[in-house]
Scaffold this motif. Structure first.
Motif, PDB file in Angstrom:
ATOM      1  N   GLU A  20      39.440  36.895  33.873  1.00 14.59           N
ATOM      2  CA  GLU A  20      39.053  37.588  35.098  1.00 14.59           C
ATOM      3  C   GLU A  20      39.948  38.792  35.365  1.00 14.59           C
ATOM      4  O   GLU A  20      41.143  38.770  35.070  1.00 14.59           O
ATOM      5  N   SER A  21      39.370  39.823  35.954  1.00 11.44           N
ATOM      6  CA  SER A  21      40.157  40.963  36.425  1.00 11.44           C
ATOM      7  C   SER A  21      40.862  40.582  37.721  1.00 11.44           C
ATOM      8  O   SER A  21      40.480  39.615  38.392  1.00 11.44           O
ATOM      9  N   ASP A  22      41.899  41.354  38.063  1.00 15.28           N
ATOM     10  CA  ASP A  22      42.672  41.065  39.275  1.00 15.28           C
ATOM     11  C   ASP A  22      41.879  41.444  40.513  1.00 15.28           C
ATOM     12  O   ASP A  22      41.439  42.597  40.655  1.00 15.28           O
TER      13      ASP A  22
ATOM     14  N   LEU B  87      49.661  46.150  48.358  1.00 15.45           N
ATOM     15  CA  LEU B  87      48.619  45.265  47.835  1.00 15.45           C
ATOM     16  C   LEU B  87      47.267  45.957  47.944  1.00 15.45           C
ATOM     17  O   LEU B  87      46.906  46.467  49.013  1.00 15.45           O
ATOM     18  N   HIS B  88      46.534  45.979  46.853  1.00 19.41           N
ATOM     19  CA  HIS B  88      45.220  46.627  46.832  1.00 19.41           C
ATOM     20  C   HIS B  88      44.159  45.609  46.450  1.00 19.41           C
ATOM     21  O   HIS B  88      44.302  44.879  45.469  1.00 19.41           O
ATOM     22  N   LYS B  89      43.083  45.569  47.238  1.00 22.39           N
ATOM     23  CA  LYS B  89      41.952  44.680  46.951  1.00 22.39           C
ATOM     24  C   LYS B  89      40.888  45.447  46.173  1.00 22.39           C
ATOM     25  O   LYS B  89      40.444  46.505  46.604  1.00 22.39           O
ATOM     26  N   ASN B  90      40.497  44.902  45.038  1.00 20.91           N
ATOM     27  CA  ASN B  90      39.504  45.550  44.181  1.00 20.91           C
ATOM     28  C   ASN B  90      38.130  44.995  44.519  1.00 20.91           C
ATOM     29  O   ASN B  90      37.774  43.874  44.146  1.00 20.91           O
ATOM     30  N   GLU B  91      37.326  45.799  45.228  1.00 18.32           N
ATOM     31  CA  GLU B  91      36.034  45.312  45.702  1.00 18.32           C
ATOM     32  C   GLU B  91      35.025  45.139  44.578  1.00 18.32           C
ATOM     33  O   GLU B  91      34.111  44.318  44.678  1.00 18.32           O
ATOM     34  N   GLU B  92      35.182  45.897  43.484  1.00 17.66           N
ATOM     35  CA  GLU B  92      34.284  45.698  42.344  1.00 17.66           C
ATOM     36  C   GLU B  92      34.476  44.310  41.741  1.00 17.66           C
ATOM     37  O   GLU B  92      33.514  43.631  41.377  1.00 17.66           O
TER      38      GLU B  92
ATOM     39  N   LEU C  62      35.623  41.818  43.407  1.00 21.65           N
ATOM     40  CA  LEU C  62      35.111  40.910  44.430  1.00 21.65           C
ATOM     41  C   LEU C  62      33.625  40.640  44.226  1.00 21.65           C
ATOM     42  O   LEU C  62      33.174  39.495  44.256  1.00 21.65           O
ATOM     43  N   HIS C  63      32.857  41.691  44.010  1.00 17.78           N
ATOM     44  CA  HIS C  63      31.412  41.518  43.859  1.00 17.78           C
ATOM     45  C   HIS C  63      31.083  40.709  42.613  1.00 17.78           C
ATOM     46  O   HIS C  63      30.126  39.927  42.600  1.00 17.78           O
ATOM     47  N   GLU C  64      31.900  40.886  41.560  1.00 13.83           N
ATOM     48  CA  GLU C  64      31.683  40.095  40.345  1.00 13.83           C
ATOM     49  C   GLU C  64      31.945  38.615  40.602  1.00 13.83           C
ATOM     50  O   GLU C  64      31.183  37.749  40.168  1.00 13.83           O
ATOM     51  N   LEU C  65      33.025  38.332  41.318  1.00 15.65           N
ATOM     52  CA  LEU C  65      33.407  36.940  41.545  1.00 15.65           C
ATOM     53  C   LEU C  65      32.507  36.253  42.573  1.00 15.65           C
ATOM     54  O   LEU C  65      32.191  35.072  42.442  1.00 15.65           O
ATOM     55  N   SER C  66      32.118  37.009  43.595  1.00 18.18           N
ATOM     56  CA  SER C  66      31.316  36.420  44.667  1.00 18.18           C
ATOM     57  C   SER C  66      29.828  36.457  44.365  1.00 18.18           C
ATOM     58  O   SER C  66      29.036  35.811  45.048  1.00 18.18           O
ATOM     59  N   GLU C  67      29.446  37.247  43.321  1.00 16.95           N
ATOM     60  CA  GLU C  67      28.034  37.420  42.952  1.00 16.95           C
ATOM     61  C   GLU C  67      27.234  37.902  44.156  1.00 16.95           C
ATOM     62  O   GLU C  67      26.117  37.469  44.414  1.00 16.95           O
ATOM     63  N   SER C  68      27.862  38.824  44.899  1.00 15.04           N
ATOM     64  CA  SER C  68      27.237  39.358  46.106  1.00 15.04           C
ATOM     65  C   SER C  68      27.691  40.795  46.299  1.00 15.04           C
ATOM     66  O   SER C  68      28.768  41.188  45.855  1.00 15.04           O
ATOM     67  N   ASN C  69      26.859  41.588  46.981  1.00 15.93           N
ATOM     68  CA  ASN C  69      27.211  42.981  47.274  1.00 15.93           C
ATOM     69  C   ASN C  69      27.854  43.139  48.643  1.00 15.93           C
ATOM     70  O   ASN C  69      28.209  44.238  49.053  1.00 15.93           O
ATOM     71  N   THR C  70      27.952  42.035  49.366  1.00 13.16           N
ATOM     72  CA  THR C  70      28.561  42.123  50.692  1.00 13.16           C
ATOM     73  C   THR C  70      30.072  42.017  50.575  1.00 13.16           C
ATOM     74  O   THR C  70      30.608  41.628  49.543  1.00 13.16           O
ATOM     75  N   ASN C  71      30.726  42.387  51.645  1.00 11.22           N
ATOM     76  CA  ASN C  71      32.195  42.320  51.662  1.00 11.22           C
ATOM     77  C   ASN C  71      32.685  41.179  52.540  1.00 11.22           C
ATOM     78  O   ASN C  71      33.751  41.255  53.147  1.00 11.22           O
TER      79      ASN C  71
ATOM     80  N   THR D 165      34.468  28.562  52.333  1.00  7.43           N
ATOM     81  CA  THR D 165      33.952  27.408  51.581  1.00  7.43           C
ATOM     82  C   THR D 165      34.235  27.525  50.090  1.00  7.43           C
ATOM     83  O   THR D 165      34.175  26.532  49.373  1.00  7.43           O
ATOM     84  N   ARG D 166      34.532  28.751  49.639  1.00  5.99           N
ATOM     85  CA  ARG D 166      34.736  28.923  48.203  1.00  5.99           C
ATOM     86  C   ARG D 166      35.936  29.822  47.943  1.00  5.99           C
ATOM     87  O   ARG D 166      36.070  30.897  48.535  1.00  5.99           O
ATOM     88  N   VAL D 167      36.810  29.358  47.057  1.00  6.38           N
ATOM     89  CA  VAL D 167      37.960  30.161  46.642  1.00  6.38           C
ATOM     90  C   VAL D 167      37.494  31.121  45.551  1.00  6.38           C
ATOM     91  O   VAL D 167      36.943  30.696  44.532  1.00  6.38           O
ATOM     92  N   LEU D 168      37.729  32.401  45.753  1.00  8.13           N
ATOM     93  CA  LEU D 168      37.337  33.406  44.765  1.00  8.13           C
ATOM     94  C   LEU D 168      38.435  33.611  43.714  1.00  8.13           C
ATOM     95  O   LEU D 168      38.157  33.752  42.525  1.00  8.13           O
ATOM     96  N   GLN D 169      39.672  33.630  44.166  1.00 11.87           N
ATOM     97  CA  GLN D 169      40.776  33.819  43.219  1.00 11.87           C
ATOM     98  C   GLN D 169      42.106  33.481  43.898  1.00 11.87           C
ATOM     99  O   GLN D 169      42.294  33.737  45.081  1.00 11.87           O
ATOM    100  N   LYS D 170      42.993  32.882  43.096  1.00 14.80           N
ATOM    101  CA  LYS D 170      44.360  32.649  43.544  1.00 14.80           C
ATOM    102  C   LYS D 170      45.296  33.431  42.643  1.00 14.80           C
ATOM    103  O   LYS D 170      45.028  33.613  41.463  1.00 14.80           O
ATOM    104  N   ASP D 171      46.404  33.883  43.203  1.00 15.43           N
ATOM    105  CA  ASP D 171      47.366  34.645  42.413  1.00 15.43           C
ATOM    106  C   ASP D 171      48.751  34.472  43.019  1.00 15.43           C
ATOM    107  O   ASP D 171      48.910  33.835  44.072  1.00 15.43           O
TER     108      ASP D 171
END
Length: 645
Positions: free
Chosen positions: A83-85, A100-105, A107-116, A166-172
């Motif tokens: 997975e990407s960061d 700290l920078h959040k990569n929204e691209e 996010l969309h891959e991990l969440s399988e959604s276009n929403t934020n 309800t769902r963890v997208l990523q831990k770091d």
């Protein structure tokens, strides 16, 4: 910055080309791989010695000899995640803060959604006043886009979830070297920073086998390989202790305190204390909590030993992140999404990025999680280690830094222990020293001496003296205290005696690689010798009142016996000779290697049991005892296995 960037890219291209060429040659079973790529090594092959003098003939080992090719089993690199960061970090040089920078691209891959509809939080790792442990996690703090990390946050655990949680997208997890203003604004006199980047269990021969690309990099201008470097003790602790203190643990116990006792390590005169007194900022980091140099069967530090100390964060990472093991690995391979080693490298790189251009620093960064248990894992990690070195170069760190790229010893167990060169493999760790351009220009006499010393016998105590010399490079301090346990040792910036013996470098015969031993045919005498050694080991266990915990050992087989052919320092008239004996006992098939003085006629025997090596892994065999030396010889009664003969 442009010229450096071009140099970095060009060197990377060259090294990649070399890697492809080397791999092709390897696949053709080129047993003379190393000779073809280095005129210097070729010269050593012709002579067949790394060191050649009247008192020391240290034999060259062909990395790709027939024995090795039969057991060679290179490993492929295994990433911790594909997975990407989702959250990344960069350092703002204007604000002197991490962002700290959040990569929204992602996010969309991990969440399988276009929403934020998601949120990321961090929890600060709290280590309080404890030197060795972390004290827990702080409350959750929401991460905004381009979030400034507070200056008091040195480590954090990050978690991103969907908005409804309800769902963890990523831990770091991240650990930071936070910038601290120097105590005074006066610009200090220019001093060389010192970074010690170490990898456990890497002989100079195995580096050439398993990490040819790294070896090629280490041939760059400014690097010097100490090809006569010989370890002074069996395992990590006493070897590292010698290079950082100038003492053996035994002498330290007599003169200062017992390192097995709580509070002792805080009293030991570690070299970082000298650097600190001289105005250096200091750091220390390792990547394995349980087998940490100062914590495995040791009490650790009660007081934080260096300005930046990684262990509390390591404890948090090992307790709070998902641990992954690679196939056959005993130590932890991944902590969360990253290699355990990656945290150490990042800590080292941040330390240099924050300070090395502005003030002198000293740091030691030690990794053992991938190299200690499997010598072939080095092949899987060579691209990672090469990237580390290239990153230091890209940052310009080598313009300011004396870097020591080293190990503590070679393989002590595993398939290499059954080869003819096992004795040399175990005792000759890699040791490379880099001198920055300005240092080479200012101190040509020290450069000349270091180059000359590459093929002279040296030891851990010489390295300690070299560190002391760096502190007092201008010779202003007259009462410098050199290594206690080696009065004849000296800085590697002075020419070492060409005709130097192991005893003059404080290297015991059990670890000395200077002498010529030849195998003798097995007979009653060789069996009797091994039996006498086993008897001494049993007496040792009884002397330490371990007979109710550890099994009595009985000889099963003698694997080999060697006699020293150049025995000039012993009483030959009375029949005493130096012998190597390698044998196995019945109890859990434990295997050992001993160096002794022995008279076959009278059976007079002189030896130090604590210098006997255990040559196969003992794992949990000795978990009933805590002493690191006694563990080598103890097979716990509770762990005895039935052996089918």
């Amino acid at each position: 910055m442009a010229p450096r960037s071009i140099s970095y890219s060009f060197k990377r291209l060259i090294l990649t080309f070399l890697a492809v060429t080397l791999i092709c040659l390897w696949s053709m079973n080129s047993a003379r791989f190393d000779e073809k790529f280095s005129a210097e090594d070729s010269q050593r092959v012709e002579k067949r010695f790394y060191v050649e003098s009247g008192k020391c003939k240290m034999r060259y080992v062909d990395p790709f000899n027939a024995e090795f090719l039969k057991i060679n089993h290179p490993k492929a690199f295994i990433p911790c995640t594909n997975e990407s960061d989702l959250v990344s970090v960069h350092y703002d040089k204007i604000l002197n803060q991490y962002v700290l920078h959040k990569n929204e691209e992602v996010l969309h891959e991990l969440s399988e959604s276009n929403t934020n509809d998601f949120a990321c939080f961090y929890q600060q790792i709290i280590h309080g006043q404890s030197a060795e442990h972390y004290d827990g996690k702080d409350k959750r703090t929401k991460i905004s886009q381009n979030h400034l990390v507070p200056l008091d946050v040195e480590g954090m655990l990050v978690e991103c979830r969907t908005a409804d949680e309800t769902r963890v997208l990523q831990k770091d997890a991240f650990v930071f070297v936070q910038y601290k203003d120097p105590p005074q604004k006066v610009k200090p006199v220019k001093k060389a920073s010192v970074i010690m980047y170490g990898i456990d269990t890497v002989s100079r021969t195995n580096l050439r086998r398993m990490m040819p690309m790294v070896h090629e990099f280490l041939k760059s201008p400014g690097w010097y390989e100490m090809m006569g470097y010989n370890k002074v003790a069996d395992n990590s602790f006493p070897n590292i202790f010698a290079m950082l203190t100038g003492f053996s643990p035994e002498s330290a116990e007599t003169k200062i305190c017992n390192t097995d006792v709580d509070g002792c390590l805080d009293k030991i005169p570690f070299i970082w204390k000298d650097f600190k007194k001289d105005g250096y900022l200091t750091a220390y980091a390792e990547d394995e909590e349980h087998s940490n140099t100062f914590n495995y069967a040791k009490p650790g530090f009660a007081v934080k030993p260096t300005d930046y100390y990684f262990r509390p964060f390591l404890t948090a990472l090992e307790n709070e992140t998902l641990i992954q093991y690679c196939p056959g690995c005993v130590m932890k391979y991944c902590l969360g999404r990253r290699l355990a080693n990656s945290y150490i490298f990042d800590y080292c790189r941040q330390f240099m990025q924050r300070y090395v251009a502005d003030r002198p620093i000293w740091g030691m960064f030690w990794t053992n999680h991938y190299s200690h248990d499997d010598l072939f894992m080095l092949s899987a990690m060579q691209h990672k280690i090469l990237e580390d070195l290239l990153s230091f170069e890209k940052d310009g760190a080598f313009e300011h830094t004396i870097m020591i790229f080293f190990s503590d010893h070679g393989a002590r167990f595993g398939p290499l222990m059954y080869t003819k060169e096992a004795f040399l493999e175990e005792r000759l760790p890699m040791m490379f020293i880099y001198l920055p351009p300005w240092f080479r220009e200012k101190y040509p006499q020290y450069v000349e001496a270091l180059a000359q010393n590459q093929n002279r016998l040296s030891s851990n105590f010489d390295l300690y003296n070299t560190l002391k010399h760096i502190i007092n490079i201008e010779g202003l301090v007259e009462d410098t205290k050199w290594s206690y346990d080696c009065p004849q040792c000296q800085s590697l910036f002075y020419p070492l005696p060409e005709n130097r013996s192991c005893s003059e470098a404080a290297i015991a015969e059990a670890y000395c690689t200077c002498h010529n031993y030849e195998e003798v045919a097995e007979d009653e005498g060789t069996w009797r010798l091994a039996n006498l050694v086993v008897d001494r080991m049993n007496k040792y266990l009884h002397y330490h009142n371990l007979q109710n915990l550890c099994s009595n050992l009985t000889l099963r087989v003698v694997n080999s016996t060697e006699v020293r052919m150049d025995d000039k320092d012993v009483d030959l008239e009375n029949g005493l000779r130096h012998y190597h004996t390698k044998f196995q006992v019945h109890q859990n098939l434990a295997e050992f290697f001993a160096t002794v003085l022995y008279d076959k006629q009278t059976e007079e025997l002189h030896m130090n049991v604590e210098l006997i090596s255990r040559t196969n892994m003992y794992g949990t065999d000795s978990e009933c005892v805590n002493n690191k030396i006694q563990k080598l010889y103890c097979v716990c009664l509770s762990k005895l296995r039935a052996i089918i003969e």
